[in-house]
Design a protein around this motif. Structure first.
Motif, short mmCIF file in Angstrom:
data_model
loop_
_atom_site.label_atom_id
_atom_site.label_comp_id
_atom_site.label_asym_id
_atom_site.label_seq_id
_atom_site.Cartn_x
_atom_site.Cartn_y
_atom_site.Cartn_z
N ALA A 130 -21.33 15.01 10.93
CA ALA A 130 -20.50 16.01 11.61
C ALA A 130 -21.38 17.19 11.98
O ALA A 130 -22.22 17.63 11.19
CB ALA A 130 -19.36 16.47 10.70
N SER A 131 -21.19 17.72 13.19
CA SER A 131 -22.00 18.83 13.67
C SER A 131 -21.14 19.82 14.45
O SER A 131 -20.04 19.50 14.88
CB SER A 131 -23.14 18.32 14.56
OG SER A 131 -22.63 17.72 15.74
N GLU A 132 -21.68 21.04 14.62
CA GLU A 132 -20.97 22.09 15.35
C GLU A 132 -21.96 22.92 16.15
O GLU A 132 -23.15 22.96 15.83
CB GLU A 132 -20.17 22.99 14.40
CG GLU A 132 -21.03 23.79 13.45
CD GLU A 132 -20.24 24.69 12.53
OE1 GLU A 132 -19.01 24.53 12.46
OE2 GLU A 132 -20.85 25.56 11.86
N LEU A 144 -20.28 11.63 14.52
CA LEU A 144 -20.77 10.28 14.78
C LEU A 144 -20.42 9.40 13.58
O LEU A 144 -20.70 9.77 12.43
CB LEU A 144 -22.28 10.27 14.98
CG LEU A 144 -22.86 11.11 16.12
CD1 LEU A 144 -24.39 11.14 16.03
CD2 LEU A 144 -22.42 10.56 17.47
N PHE A 145 -19.81 8.26 13.84
CA PHE A 145 -19.57 7.25 12.81
C PHE A 145 -20.37 6.02 13.23
O PHE A 145 -20.12 5.43 14.28
CB PHE A 145 -18.08 6.91 12.73
CG PHE A 145 -17.62 6.43 11.38
CD1 PHE A 145 -18.46 5.71 10.55
CD2 PHE A 145 -16.34 6.69 10.94
CE1 PHE A 145 -18.04 5.27 9.30
CE2 PHE A 145 -15.90 6.25 9.69
CZ PHE A 145 -16.75 5.54 8.88
N GLY A 153 -25.03 -3.03 16.82
CA GLY A 153 -24.75 -1.72 16.23
C GLY A 153 -23.54 -1.11 16.89
O GLY A 153 -23.23 -1.41 18.05
N PHE A 154 -22.83 -0.22 16.16
CA PHE A 154 -21.61 0.39 16.67
C PHE A 154 -21.63 1.89 16.36
O PHE A 154 -22.01 2.30 15.27
CB PHE A 154 -20.37 -0.25 16.03
CG PHE A 154 -20.18 -1.69 16.41
CD1 PHE A 154 -19.38 -2.05 17.49
CD2 PHE A 154 -20.83 -2.70 15.71
CE1 PHE A 154 -19.21 -3.38 17.85
CE2 PHE A 154 -20.68 -4.04 16.06
CZ PHE A 154 -19.87 -4.37 17.13
N VAL A 155 -21.21 2.68 17.34
CA VAL A 155 -21.15 4.13 17.18
C VAL A 155 -19.83 4.63 17.75
O VAL A 155 -19.48 4.29 18.90
CB VAL A 155 -22.31 4.84 17.90
CG1 VAL A 155 -22.21 6.36 17.69
CG2 VAL A 155 -23.66 4.32 17.43
N GLU A 156 -19.10 5.41 16.97
CA GLU A 156 -17.92 6.10 17.50
C GLU A 156 -18.22 7.60 17.52
O GLU A 156 -18.63 8.17 16.51
CB GLU A 156 -16.68 5.82 16.66
CG GLU A 156 -15.43 6.49 17.24
CD GLU A 156 -14.13 5.91 16.73
OE1 GLU A 156 -13.16 6.69 16.60
OE2 GLU A 156 -14.07 4.69 16.48
#
Length: 311
Positions: A130-132, A144-145, A153-156
């Motif tokens: 998690a970023s801000e 990013l998950f 590979g998978f990224v949400e």
């Protein structure tokens, strides 16, 4: 994908932010949902004491799922370039974790994600970030998950921006293709099942006379779970084998219990539907090594997987 954020000062239109995480060219956007004004609960710490710390933020919420078509990727290999892009664009990482350090099963199922096939979460191997960032119109948040199967590979991505902010697409796929850094054994299991229809789950551990599967984790089971997730119409038989210690009747019963123990692990831990699995036992009738040596007896104590149906 590298996240680039540029401020474009337009005298008449006001400030606009252009974001673009650069995914590798072998990545595909499989789903995108955009809500003009919504709230999103950003995880800010690990699951502990029965709860997941969250920070609720509001704005335009964009969610994307990406699939990277390359076998045997690691989650770190996927996440690292994305994290560096975020940092280069002045995002501050406020929380990052991996699998059990996140809280494992409880953490994963406390976060809503896209369902398969758009997004696959391997509960034994995932990373979350998690970023801000403080923008001209207010705070922006991006999470990013990241997870993987043996094949991809998978990224949400979840991106929350102030509703007034003009944004470009948050990601594209134009960077150098991403490939595995080296060969990883789990890819071989799928190849064996596709070419010869069976494979030995070689990393499983059973003691003499015991049907109890070791604690693991076992790479072969995750690889098998990934394979069955990619081919939901296929069925397999788990076939247990023993060494020659004891009677044939007792060993057939023991070998079937071992296969059943593997079946239950696949269902309970890896989420494989029970309808795709069956368990059988052969006792000591099909050795692959001599039972006259300790090494041979250990090799004979095994569980094999056999593809029994492709529909």
């Amino acid at each position: 994908m590298i996240l680039r954020a540029t401020v474009i000062c337009l005298a008449m239109a006001g400030p606009a932010w252009a974001q673009s995480l650069q995914f590798p060219s072998n990545a595909t956007l499989t789903r995108e949902d955009v809500v003009a004004l919504d709230s999103y609960a950003v995880p800010t710490d690990i699951w502990a004491d029965g709860e997941l710390p969250l920070q609720v933020v509001e704005g335009q919420v964009t969610r994307q799922a990406w699939r990277i078509a390359a076998p045997s990727l690691t989650t770190l290999q996927i996440l690292r370039p994305l994290r560096e892009q975020l940092r280069n664009d002045r995002f501050r990482v406020i929380f990052e974790c991996q699998t059990e350090a996140c809280g494992g099963f409880d953490f994963r199922f406390s976060i809503a994600t896209f369902p398969p096939p758009e997004m696959r979460i391997n509960i034994g191997d995932f990373r979350f970030l998690a970023s801000e960032r403080q923008g001209s119109e207010g705070m922006e948040y991006l999470t990013l998950f990241v997870s993987r199967t043996a094949q991809a590979g998978f990224v949400e991505i979840t991106y929350v921006a102030p509703a007034a902010l003009e944004t470009a697409p948050i990601a594209d796929a134009a960077a150098t293709p991403l490939r595995a850094l080296g060969s990883i054994p789990d890819a071989a299991l799928a190849d064996q099942l596709d070419t010869v229809g069976h494979s030995i789950l070689a990393d499983l551990a059973f003691d003499t006379g015991s049907a109890q599967l070791g604690a693991g984790p076992f790479v072969s089971l995750q690889a098998l779970a990934d394979y069955l997730a990619d081919f939901p119409d296929r069925r397999i038989a788990l076939v247990g084998h023993t060494d020659s210690s004891g009677s044939l009747e007792a060993n057939i019963a023991l070998s079937k219990r071992r296969a059943g123990s593997v079946l239950e692990r696949l269902v309970a831990v890896h989420g494989v539907p029970r309808r795709q699995l069956e368990a059988q036992g052969m006792g000591y009738l099909s050795p692959i090594a001599s039972n006259l040596t300790q090494e041979g007896r250990e090799a004979n104590r095994r569980v094999e997987v056999i593809v029994t149906s492709t529909r």
